[in-house]
Design an enzyme around this catalytic site. Structure first.
Site, PDB file in Angstrom:
ATOM      1  N   CYS A   5       0.839  -1.195   0.000  1.00 16.61           N
ATOM      2  CA  CYS A   5       0.000   0.000   0.000  1.00 16.61           C
ATOM      3  C   CYS A   5       0.878   1.252   0.000  1.00 16.61           C
ATOM      4  O   CYS A   5       2.022   1.218   0.455  1.00 16.61           O
ATOM      5  CB  CYS A   5      -0.935   0.097   1.202  1.00 16.61           C
ATOM      6  SG  CYS A   5      -1.912  -1.371   1.474  1.00 16.61           S
ATOM      7  N   ARG A  52       3.045   0.157  -5.405  1.00 17.55           N
ATOM      8  CA  ARG A  52       2.933  -0.438  -4.076  1.00 17.55           C
ATOM      9  C   ARG A  52       1.622  -1.203  -3.891  1.00 17.55           C
ATOM     10  O   ARG A  52       1.399  -1.828  -2.860  1.00 17.55           O
ATOM     11  CB  ARG A  52       3.020   0.651  -2.998  1.00 17.55           C
ATOM     12  CG  ARG A  52       4.280   1.479  -3.055  1.00 17.55           C
ATOM     13  CD  ARG A  52       4.272   2.521  -1.982  1.00 17.55           C
ATOM     14  NE  ARG A  52       4.399   1.924  -0.672  1.00 17.55           N
ATOM     15  CZ  ARG A  52       5.542   1.611  -0.088  1.00 17.55           C
ATOM     16  NH1 ARG A  52       6.681   1.870  -0.703  1.00 17.55           N
ATOM     17  NH2 ARG A  52       5.570   1.055   1.089  1.00 17.55           N
ATOM     18  N   ASN A  77      -0.538   1.646   6.091  1.00 15.37           N
ATOM     19  CA  ASN A  77       0.237   0.678   5.309  1.00 15.37           C
ATOM     20  C   ASN A  77       0.908  -0.242   6.308  1.00 15.37           C
ATOM     21  O   ASN A  77       1.557   0.224   7.237  1.00 15.37           O
ATOM     22  CB  ASN A  77       1.277   1.417   4.460  1.00 15.37           C
ATOM     23  CG  ASN A  77       2.327   0.479   3.893  1.00 15.37           C
ATOM     24  OD1 ASN A  77       2.021  -0.662   3.550  1.00 15.37           O
ATOM     25  ND2 ASN A  77       3.559   0.942   3.803  1.00 15.37           N
ATOM     26  N   GLY A  78       0.752  -1.562   6.127  1.00 11.30           N
ATOM     27  CA  GLY A  78       1.374  -2.511   7.061  1.00 11.30           C
ATOM     28  C   GLY A  78       0.364  -3.547   7.499  1.00 11.30           C
ATOM     29  O   GLY A  78      -0.686  -3.717   6.870  1.00 11.30           O
ATOM     30  N   HIS A 100      15.378 -36.638 -14.780  1.00 11.09           N
ATOM     31  CA  HIS A 100      14.961 -37.182 -13.480  1.00 11.09           C
ATOM     32  C   HIS A 100      13.491 -36.885 -13.187  1.00 11.09           C
ATOM     33  O   HIS A 100      13.066 -36.985 -12.036  1.00 11.09           O
ATOM     34  CB  HIS A 100      15.860 -36.621 -12.370  1.00 11.09           C
ATOM     35  CG  HIS A 100      17.299 -36.994 -12.555  1.00 11.09           C
ATOM     36  ND1 HIS A 100      17.751 -38.289 -12.382  1.00 11.09           N
ATOM     37  CD2 HIS A 100      18.374 -36.274 -12.945  1.00 11.09           C
ATOM     38  CE1 HIS A 100      19.052 -38.335 -12.649  1.00 11.09           C
ATOM     39  NE2 HIS A 100      19.451 -37.124 -12.994  1.00 11.09           N
ATOM     40  N   LYS A 103       4.832  -3.840  -6.450  1.00  7.74           N
ATOM     41  CA  LYS A 103       6.278  -3.699  -6.653  1.00  7.74           C
ATOM     42  C   LYS A 103       7.040  -3.867  -5.348  1.00  7.74           C
ATOM     43  O   LYS A 103       8.059  -4.534  -5.285  1.00  7.74           O
ATOM     44  CB  LYS A 103       6.535  -2.310  -7.245  1.00  7.74           C
ATOM     45  CG  LYS A 103       7.996  -1.991  -7.500  1.00  7.74           C
ATOM     46  CD  LYS A 103       8.441  -2.594  -8.778  1.00  7.74           C
ATOM     47  CE  LYS A 103       9.901  -2.349  -9.079  1.00  7.74           C
ATOM     48  NZ  LYS A 103      10.431  -3.391  -9.970  1.00  7.74           N
ATOM     49  N   GLU A 120      15.102 -16.826 -13.460  1.00  7.43           N
ATOM     50  CA  GLU A 120      14.667 -15.440 -13.623  1.00  7.43           C
ATOM     51  C   GLU A 120      13.790 -15.308 -14.882  1.00  7.43           C
ATOM     52  O   GLU A 120      12.774 -14.607 -14.871  1.00  7.43           O
ATOM     53  CB  GLU A 120      15.895 -14.514 -13.686  1.00  7.43           C
ATOM     54  CG  GLU A 120      15.629 -13.062 -13.980  1.00  7.43           C
ATOM     55  CD  GLU A 120      14.703 -12.354 -12.980  1.00  7.43           C
ATOM     56  OE1 GLU A 120      14.394 -12.910 -11.921  1.00  7.43           O
ATOM     57  OE2 GLU A 120      14.273 -11.231 -13.304  1.00  7.43           O
ATOM     58  N   TRP A 148      -2.984  -2.639  -1.568  1.00  6.57           N
ATOM     59  CA  TRP A 148      -2.710  -4.027  -1.968  1.00  6.57           C
ATOM     60  C   TRP A 148      -3.274  -4.880  -0.843  1.00  6.57           C
ATOM     61  O   TRP A 148      -2.780  -4.847   0.278  1.00  6.57           O
ATOM     62  CB  TRP A 148      -1.207  -4.258  -2.123  1.00  6.57           C
ATOM     63  CG  TRP A 148      -0.863  -5.619  -2.645  1.00  6.57           C
ATOM     64  CD1 TRP A 148      -0.893  -6.025  -3.948  1.00  6.57           C
ATOM     65  CD2 TRP A 148      -0.417  -6.755  -1.889  1.00  6.57           C
ATOM     66  NE1 TRP A 148      -0.503  -7.337  -4.043  1.00  6.57           N
ATOM     67  CE2 TRP A 148      -0.204  -7.811  -2.788  1.00  6.57           C
ATOM     68  CE3 TRP A 148      -0.175  -6.987  -0.533  1.00  6.57           C
ATOM     69  CZ2 TRP A 148       0.233  -9.070  -2.399  1.00  6.57           C
ATOM     70  CZ3 TRP A 148       0.260  -8.238  -0.141  1.00  6.57           C
ATOM     71  CH2 TRP A 148       0.461  -9.264  -1.067  1.00  6.57           C
ATOM     72  N   GLU A 191       5.123 -13.975 -14.317  1.00  4.90           N
ATOM     73  CA  GLU A 191       4.693 -12.760 -13.623  1.00  4.90           C
ATOM     74  C   GLU A 191       3.863 -11.825 -14.521  1.00  4.90           C
ATOM     75  O   GLU A 191       2.858 -11.281 -14.084  1.00  4.90           O
ATOM     76  CB  GLU A 191       5.965 -12.040 -13.157  1.00  4.90           C
ATOM     77  CG  GLU A 191       5.775 -10.854 -12.287  1.00  4.90           C
ATOM     78  CD  GLU A 191       7.125 -10.264 -11.842  1.00  4.90           C
ATOM     79  OE1 GLU A 191       8.147 -10.504 -12.518  1.00  4.90           O
ATOM     80  OE2 GLU A 191       7.142  -9.555 -10.828  1.00  4.90           O
ATOM     81  N   LYS A 233       9.929 -14.071 -14.843  1.00  7.47           N
ATOM     82  CA  LYS A 233       9.481 -12.924 -15.633  1.00  7.47           C
ATOM     83  C   LYS A 233       8.278 -13.321 -16.484  1.00  7.47           C
ATOM     84  O   LYS A 233       7.301 -12.605 -16.554  1.00  7.47           O
ATOM     85  CB  LYS A 233      10.641 -12.469 -16.530  1.00  7.47           C
ATOM     86  CG  LYS A 233      10.822 -11.018 -16.661  1.00  7.47           C
ATOM     87  CD  LYS A 233      11.612 -10.326 -15.584  1.00  7.47           C
ATOM     88  CE  LYS A 233      11.096 -10.526 -14.198  1.00  7.47           C
ATOM     89  NZ  LYS A 233      11.939  -9.980 -13.167  1.00  7.47           N
TER      90      LYS A 233
HETATM   91  O1  M6R Z   1      12.588  -4.837  -3.795  1.00  3.02           O
HETATM   92  P1  M6R Z   1      13.117  -6.244  -3.763  1.00  3.02           P
HETATM   93  O2  M6R Z   1      14.212  -6.475  -4.720  1.00  3.02           O
HETATM   94  O3  M6R Z   1      13.498  -6.656  -2.367  1.00  3.02           O
HETATM   95  O4  M6R Z   1      11.880  -7.144  -4.191  1.00  3.02           O
HETATM   96  C1  M6R Z   1      11.959  -8.541  -4.137  1.00  3.02           C
HETATM   97  C2  M6R Z   1      10.912  -9.192  -5.007  1.00  3.02           C
HETATM   98  O5  M6R Z   1       9.629  -8.883  -4.540  1.00  3.02           O
HETATM   99  C3  M6R Z   1      11.017  -8.765  -6.471  1.00  3.02           C
HETATM  100  O6  M6R Z   1      12.302  -9.001  -6.955  1.00  3.02           O
HETATM  101  C4  M6R Z   1       9.999  -9.524  -7.347  1.00  3.02           C
HETATM  102  O7  M6R Z   1      10.297 -10.870  -7.381  1.00  3.02           O
HETATM  103  C5  M6R Z   1      10.013  -8.908  -8.748  1.00  3.02           C
HETATM  104  N1  M6R Z   1       8.800  -8.167  -8.942  1.00  3.02           N
HETATM  105  C6  M6R Z   1      10.104  -9.892  -9.844  1.00  3.02           C
HETATM  106  O8  M6R Z   1      10.133  -9.272 -11.090  1.00  3.02           O
END
Ligand code: M6R
Length: 608
Positions: free
Chosen positions: A2, A27, A99-100, A505, A603, A482, A74, A489, A486
């Site tokens: 948030c 956020r 927020n929290g 395996h 994010k 990664e 969020w 996501e 991506k």
């Molecule tokens: O801000 P951070 O790098 O600590 O965030 C960690 C993850 O939430 C972040 O890398 C997330 O996996 C990405 N959105 C992936 O693209």
């Protein structure tokens, strides 16, 4: 997660609050709301969905006010809905944004119900408004009520509150969730992120845990956790508009992919000399500290964790140090044994990821020789709470999918591997080789971006499938992970990554014509073995898309062999990341998903 924002001004604040919310949508973006003081009443608007919908409502209703709070959500407790959107209110008097997470919310809700309060949302946040109202009704000031409320709360919070009976002041509080005050002209502001108010000021005060502050249009005052007035340092940060707008790009993700050559230059700039890394680039005394390091422990989440997995290989090959790596969310719960002279390394784009922060705080109680962070936000909690740090200098990353943050983290981690090696007097020739290669890394990334045309040809084939497999070996396995992260996501295609040798395996059973297999095949000592693994896929009718060194030859029945630009082997993981980012982007574009704000995500993940 948030984002919260508050403004007390001599002018109308509705527009600037909504603009601030737009900048904090990374956020969270499932609902938004605003509460604006209008002397005799408080205008309270909430909408389900993105900030744009709140903005539309504001345009229709045109509420005028010089004092207000706003929120983009969020969901944690309670589904995304208008009722669960902030601000929450109590008795038409107190309005709050939060927020929290309030961990003891059930107990507090019961208590407040017995005191006659009823709840209109499923959130853990609404009770904060009721508690404040409860104490205000006992003739306490808002500041006293805030302290009494905080006394009852367990968990993490950044709070901003307004009272209908007071049209001058906003009271804010912080514990384990980011919150800062912005010093504007004829106005004071508060927000979760400087980005939200960067068009209004470049002077910020980062509040500390336990702080309570009051802002009005003319003044601010901060109290520490013992209620003593305190002076907190004013930090100047200039965030250019260019850095926070899409420019001519369709999406932030696209822009951020193309910013990588410059971002990598910014990470390396001023940190490497003629043939070696410079001393103390992680902070004064860091080179001396590194002489004593015997082991490294990395903790991070998501993409940042993948960067850590690549670095673990570098620490071994270049610095000759054993490295342990953990998901930040798991690390504290495995009762980790800390060897003598172990260095704790956290990696985070935002520096506010709750799991990573909690891991750092836990580690600080352990016998680590020191803590160090690789981070993109110099003012973040992680940066402030770590003993040593290096900033990736990638500029604001707005797209939820991490791109330039990842490649710059890798560049910074390579600097760490080199620095550890230098202090420990290991591998001088190798260090010179890598430093030389790092100087042309940005150009190689630029060249790699030209692969977009080839990727455009294969993207439709992947976009039409429901699953995908990514393969890599050794240092390329984290890059395959990664790539898979991506793709899932932003395109919502189910994707998994395996070290290619593991296929036989079990996962080989998944291979058929509907399972595209994306493989990373650089020139390496295990290239031949990898090619054999890929032959196994081919023999079972799998369609292969192989990003490979030109020296690798394969006769593919279906799919594509894509030649990658040449680069020093140790830096190739950075280069091989680029086409996977572009591929995910193009596939998501074809599938019409919300690329910068994919469903269910945010994010900055500031809840554990
Ligand atoms: O801000 P951070 O790098 O600590 O965030 C960690 C993850 O939430 C972040 O890398 C997330 O996996 C990405 N959105 C992936 O693209």
């Amino acid at each position: 997660m948030c984002g919260i924002i508050a403004a007390a001004s001599n002018r109308n604040v509705g527009k600037l609050l909504v603009q601030g919310l737009h900048k904090m949508e990374y956020r969270g973006y499932d609902s938004a709301g605003i509460a604006l003081h209008q002397l005799d009443k408080i205008a309270h608007l909430r909408t389900l969905g993105k900030v744009k919908l709140l903005e539309d409502k504001m345009i229709q209703e045109k509420p005028k006010s010089k004092l207000g709070i706003a929120h983009t959500r969020w969901a944690t407790h309670g589904e995304p809905s208008e009722e669960n959107a902030h601000p929450h209110k109590s008795n038409e008097r107190v309005y709050i944004v939060h927020n929290g997470i309030i961990e003891n919310y059930l107990e507090l809700k019961d208590y407040l119900k017995k005191e006659g309060y009823s709840f209109t949302s499923q959130t853990d946040s609404e009770l904060i408004a009721h508690l404040l109202d409860f104490y205000l009704n006992k003739d306490k000031t808002m500041i006293d009520s805030m302290y009494m409320t905080l006394d009852k709360l367990e968990g993490a919070y950044a709070i901003a509150a307004i009272d209908k009976e007071d049209n001058k002041n906003i009271v804010v509080a912080r514990n384990k969730s980011p919150l800062l005050i912005g010093l504007g002209t004829d106005e004071f502001l508060a927000a979760s992120d400087p980005l939200a108010i960067s068009q209004l000021t470049n002077e910020f005060i980062f509040l500390e845990d336990g702080d309570v502050a009051q802002i009005s249009a003319d003044d601010y005052v901060i109290f520490d956790e013992s209620k003593n007035p305190v002076d907190r340092e004013i930090t100047k940060i200039d965030i250019s508009n260019q850095a926070t707008s899409k420019g001519d790009y369709k999406h932030f993700m696209e822009k951020e992919i193309y910013e990588q050559p410059q971002a990598i230059l910014n990470t390396i700039d001023g940190r490497v000399g003629g043939d070696d890394v410079l001393d103390n680039i992680f902070g004064l005394g860091s080179s001396e500290l590194f002489e004593k390091v015997k082991r490294v422990q990395i903790v991070a989440c998501g993409t940042s964790l993948h960067a850590g997995r690549v670095a673990a290989n570098w620490f071994s090959a270049i610095s000759e140090l054993p490295t342990q790596i953990d998901y930040a969310s798991e690390y504290r719960y495995r009762n980790p044994h800390v060897d003598e002279n172990s260095l704790l390394v956290t990696i985070s784009q935002s520096g506010e990821t709750a799991d990573t922060l909690a891991a750092l705080r836990y580690a600080k109680e352990k016998e680590y020789i020191s803590t160090l962070t690789i981070c993109n936000v110099p003012t973040s909690s992680l940066a402030r709470e770590s003993d040593y740090s290096i900033f990736t200098n990638a500029g604001p990353e707005i797209g939820v999918a991490s791109t330039k943050a990842f490649t710059t983290q890798l560049a910074a981690l390579m600097l760490l591997a080199l620095s550890l090696a230098k202090s420990r007097d290991k591998n001088p020739k190798l260090r010179t080789r890598v430093v030389t290669a790092m100087r042309s890394l940005s150009d190689t990334v630029q060249e790699t971006l030209k692969l977009r045309d080839v990727i455009l040809e294969i993207a439709p084939e992947i976009a039409s499938k429901d699953n995908a497999l990514f393969l890599g070996r050794g240092i390329f396995y984290p890059i395959a992970k990664e790539g898979a992260l991506k793709l899932k996501e932003i395109s919502y295609i189910h994707a998994e990554a395996y070290p290619a040798g593991e296929l036989k395996h079990g996962p080989l059973a998944l291979i058929d014509e509907d399972m595209p297999v994306i493989a990373l095949a650089p020139e390496s000592e295990i290239a031949e073995k990898l090619v054999s693994n890929l032959e196994e896929v081919k023999a079972r009718g799998g369609t292969l898309y192989v990003f490979s060194d030109p020296s690798i030859s394969m006769d593919l029945k279906a799919g594509r062999l894509i030649n990658m630009p040449k680069c020093d082997f140790l830096l190739t993981p950075i280069i091989y990341t680029i086409p996977l980012q572009i591929l995910s982007y193009e596939v998501a574009l074809l599938r019409g998903t919300d690329i910068d704000q994919p469903r269910n995500l945010a994010k900055s993940v500031t809840v554990e």
